[in-house]
Scaffold this motif. Structure first.
Motif, PDB file in Angstrom:
ATOM      1  N   LEU A  54       0.809  -1.219   0.000  1.00 51.75           N
ATOM      2  CA  LEU A  54       0.000   0.000   0.000  1.00 51.75           C
ATOM      3  C   LEU A  54       0.846   1.275   0.000  1.00 51.75           C
ATOM      4  O   LEU A  54       0.298   2.371  -0.057  1.00 51.75           O
ATOM      5  CB  LEU A  54      -0.928   0.007   1.214  1.00 51.75           C
ATOM      6  N   ASP A  55       2.161   1.139   0.068  1.00 55.71           N
ATOM      7  CA  ASP A  55       3.055   2.298   0.079  1.00 55.71           C
ATOM      8  C   ASP A  55       3.369   2.715  -1.354  1.00 55.71           C
ATOM      9  O   ASP A  55       4.117   2.045  -2.065  1.00 55.71           O
ATOM     10  CB  ASP A  55       4.338   1.955   0.828  1.00 55.71           C
ATOM     11  N   THR A  56       2.801   3.829  -1.789  1.00 55.34           N
ATOM     12  CA  THR A  56       2.969   4.273  -3.175  1.00 55.34           C
ATOM     13  C   THR A  56       4.358   4.866  -3.445  1.00 55.34           C
ATOM     14  O   THR A  56       4.683   5.162  -4.590  1.00 55.34           O
ATOM     15  CB  THR A  56       1.905   5.319  -3.534  1.00 55.34           C
ATOM     16  N   ALA A  65      -1.240   4.770 -12.303  1.00 56.92           N
ATOM     17  CA  ALA A  65      -2.650   4.621 -12.692  1.00 56.92           C
ATOM     18  C   ALA A  65      -3.191   3.271 -12.214  1.00 56.92           C
ATOM     19  O   ALA A  65      -4.298   3.189 -11.664  1.00 56.92           O
ATOM     20  CB  ALA A  65      -2.796   4.755 -14.213  1.00 56.92           C
ATOM     21  N   GLN A  66      -2.401   2.222 -12.410  1.00 57.30           N
ATOM     22  CA  GLN A  66      -2.824   0.904 -11.923  1.00 57.30           C
ATOM     23  C   GLN A  66      -2.895   0.877 -10.399  1.00 57.30           C
ATOM     24  O   GLN A  66      -3.831   0.325  -9.825  1.00 57.30           O
ATOM     25  CB  GLN A  66      -1.859  -0.176 -12.409  1.00 57.30           C
ATOM     26  N   GLN A  67      -1.918   1.503  -9.725  1.00 59.90           N
ATOM     27  CA  GLN A  67      -1.919   1.498  -8.259  1.00 59.90           C
ATOM     28  C   GLN A  67      -3.132   2.236  -7.704  1.00 59.90           C
ATOM     29  O   GLN A  67      -3.731   1.808  -6.702  1.00 59.90           O
ATOM     30  CB  GLN A  67      -0.626   2.134  -7.733  1.00 59.90           C
ATOM     31  N   PRO A  78      -1.976  -5.042  -7.288  1.00 56.56           N
ATOM     32  CA  PRO A  78      -1.182  -3.828  -7.102  1.00 56.56           C
ATOM     33  C   PRO A  78      -0.151  -3.697  -8.212  1.00 56.56           C
ATOM     34  O   PRO A  78       0.229  -4.669  -8.861  1.00 56.56           O
ATOM     35  CB  PRO A  78      -0.510  -4.060  -5.746  1.00 56.56           C
ATOM     36  N   ALA A  79       0.303  -2.473  -8.429  1.00 58.09           N
ATOM     37  CA  ALA A  79       1.336  -2.230  -9.440  1.00 58.09           C
ATOM     38  C   ALA A  79       2.674  -2.798  -8.969  1.00 58.09           C
ATOM     39  O   ALA A  79       2.943  -2.885  -7.778  1.00 58.09           O
ATOM     40  CB  ALA A  79       1.467  -0.734  -9.710  1.00 58.09           C
ATOM     41  N   LYS A  80       3.503  -3.184  -9.939  1.00 59.00           N
ATOM     42  CA  LYS A  80       4.827  -3.717  -9.612  1.00 59.00           C
ATOM     43  C   LYS A  80       5.705  -2.588  -9.090  1.00 59.00           C
ATOM     44  O   LYS A  80       5.773  -1.521  -9.697  1.00 59.00           O
ATOM     45  CB  LYS A  80       5.452  -4.366 -10.844  1.00 59.00           C
TER      46      LYS A  80
END
Length: 578
Positions: A54-56, A65-67, A78-80
């Protein structure tokens, strides 16, 4: 062999493409219509050992955008994250596997050094660029006479056929020193980090296939310090040339020959691509396996073996002719094996980059979310409640409660006075402790005070008088009134021959008169239904002077009589909320 390598590389590339394509799949149906209160108030502490999904801060801009869709519950994955680069250095044993036996490190043989840089593509696949500098050495322990086509020996004064003066053919001992530069691009496969029973691993195993270029130059030791051909027969002497004596013969040769590799080995430089003019250039696929041991999040140790396959080359060791009496090429090409140890470092800002993904367990997020939900949308639980009392069956200690009955937190009917009879069956809702135990209807039997038998026979004066105050325009029995009624009931039970006069005030108008009747009737009805006192033991009086909310009670005078039930003066004005 080359065709097999190409097929293997193609297969690995397909696997890699399949892994990368997962991030491009179509998103699931929009689930953004959720209740944020279901999850925003949870404990958001990260309890894992890899990285916080959850840490962007770990997500690059082009994947945000995916996250965002993931954070808003519009996309399941979640995004890689951004991951660190790995750089490494190391060294080890470098061997040429050819026609001339190779020397190992402990035999004063060859060695190799390498540097590399590696980047993860996902949790299973990564790419690595590696440069290897290698020195390979070899020395036979048997003499050879069939070297007529090997220019390294014939140009140094050796004669395989003798000469006209009657000299015998000169024996040689094949040897070489090969110097190489090898550049490889490797597709690496690692799945040891995917763990089902632990958060992560300290040891990871991998395999890889690579393509590259090998530039090498091979030289042969043919002349002694005086630039004369060696007398190999004299060096070996009478030692039988058997496998058991190979080490003894090699030590004698190494002591006599030194390290002067003076002659260029047999080669095809004139007809092949070259580098720097004196190094033959080969296309060189390779395969390898290895293991890494993690010291900390920045450093790991590595042991690896690389097997390189130069394209159709049999001259790495400087020998391509067999020992047969006629010129015949040896049946197998030469290969290179590099067994190494190394140390690797993870490079990158740890606040923005996670460790290389092949060290992380992708299952950690799913397991953590199942145990400590932080992001998961949890629907309101629906638990069975067979009796409909508001307490789920699995927590209900009194199943089968009748409909409409008030229950406590355990699902058991309320028992206000604790006499063992639930309120919905208790005809004496509040029974004094001294009047318990009670009968099946919840009615207690208060003890007779000392001398009460005589008082019962002579007087009803031990039934106390009292005043009951109702709320304005109400005839409902409150909890405070119930306590008064319980005391009065106990006194009347102790004096079974006495009657009680119930008198209601209120005579100003029809409403007050009717309300006075309602209140007197409510008391008599409550005493009869809840406390088991016969209605015939009450004298009904209403509409008397005084405060309209007041109802008094007292014991009847000797010989005093009166009705216990009186018709309402104004039925249309009767209180409905008794």
């Amino acid at each position: 062999m080359v065709n097999k390598i190409c097929l293997l590389l193609a297969f690995i590339c397909l696997l890699s493409g399949a892994e990368l394509s997962y991030g491009q799949e179509s998103p699931p149906p929009d689930t953004s219509q959720h209740n944020p209160a279901q999850w925003s108030s949870r404990d958001m502490t990260y309890r894992g050992q890899n990285y916080d999904v959850l840490d962007t801060a770990f997500i690059p801009k082009y994947r945000m955008a995916q996250q965002k869709k993931f954070m808003n519950h519009q996309y399941f994955f979640p995004a890689k994250p951004q991951s660190m680069w790995e750089v490494g250095i190391g060294g080890g044993q470098f061997n040429v596997l050819g026609d001339v036996p190779s020397l190992n490190l402990w035999q004063k043989g060859g060695y190799g050094l390498h540097i590399d840089v590696r980047k993860s593509l996902g949790y299973a696949f990564s790419l690595r660029m590696q440069y290897v500098y290698g020195i390979g050495k070899g020395l036979d322990w048997q003499q050879s006479y069939n070297y007529a086509n090997n220019s390294a020996w014939t140009s140094s004064g050796y004669s395989p056929l003798g000469n006209a003066q009657g000299n015998k053919p000169m024996p040689i001992v094949n040897n070489y020193r090969m110097e190489s530069h090898q550049l490889n691009l490797d597709m690496m496969w690692n799945i040891n980090n995917i763990k089902f029973h632990r958060a992560r691993t300290m040891i990871t195993f991998y395999a890889y296939a690579g393509i590259g270029l090998l530039a090498y130059n091979t030289r042969v030791n043919t002349l002694d310090a005086n630039s004369d051909p060696y007398n190999f027969a004299a060096i070996i002497g009478n030692t039988a040339q058997t496998y058991a004596n190979r080490n003894t013969i090699r030590k004698a040769l190494q002591a006599a020959m030194g390290d002067n590799y003076n002659a260029p080995a047999d080669n095809t430089l004139a007809t092949s691509p070259s580098l720097f003019g004196n190094k033959k250039l080969d296309f060189c696929p390779s395969l390898g396996i290895g293991a890494q041991y993690k010291i900390n999040n920045r450093i790991n140790l590595q042991i690896e073996d690389r097997f390189s396959i130069p394209s159709g080359d049999d001259l790495l060791d400087g020998k391509r002719w067999s020992e047969s009496s006629t010129p015949v090429l040896t049946p197998n090409n030469d290969y290179v094996n590099y067994l190494s140890v190394g140390i690797n470092f993870n490079i990158g800002n740890k606040k923005k980059n996670v460790e290389p993904l092949y060290w992380l367990n992708p299952l950690e997020y799913a397991y953590n979310e199942m145990n400590y939900p932080r992001h998961m949308i949890l629907p309101d639980p629906v638990l069975p409640d067979s009796d409909g009392d508001g307490v789920a069956d699995q927590f209900d200690k009194c199943p089968g409660t009748p409909p409409g009955v008030s229950v406590d937190s355990h699902g058991c009917p309320m028992d206000t006075d604790g006499d063992g009879v639930p309120d919905y069956r208790d005809k004496q809702l509040i029974t004094p402790t001294e009047c318990q135990p009670v009968d099946a209807d919840g009615v207690g039997h208060c003890p007779c005070p000392e001398g009460c038998d005589l008082q019962t026979k002579t007087s009803c004066g031990n039934i106390s008088s009292g005043v009951v105050t109702f709320a304005t325009n109400s005839a409902s029995i409150s909890a405070a009134m119930q306590m008064q009624m319980a005391t009065l009931a106990a006194q009347m039970q102790a004096n079974p021959t006495c009657k009680v006069v119930i008198t209601g005030a209120g005579s100003g108008n029809k409403v007050e008169q009717q309300r006075s009747w309602d209140r007197v009737n409510a008391i008599i009805q409550y005493m009869s239904e809840r406390n088991g006192i016969s209605r015939n033991r009450f004298i009904f009086q209403y509409g008397q002077s005084g405060a309209a909310e007041k109802v008094t009670y007292r014991s009847a005078m000797p010989g005093e009589e009166g009705p216990s039930n009186v018709a309402p003066p104004s039925p249309q004005l009767m209180q409905k909320d008794k």
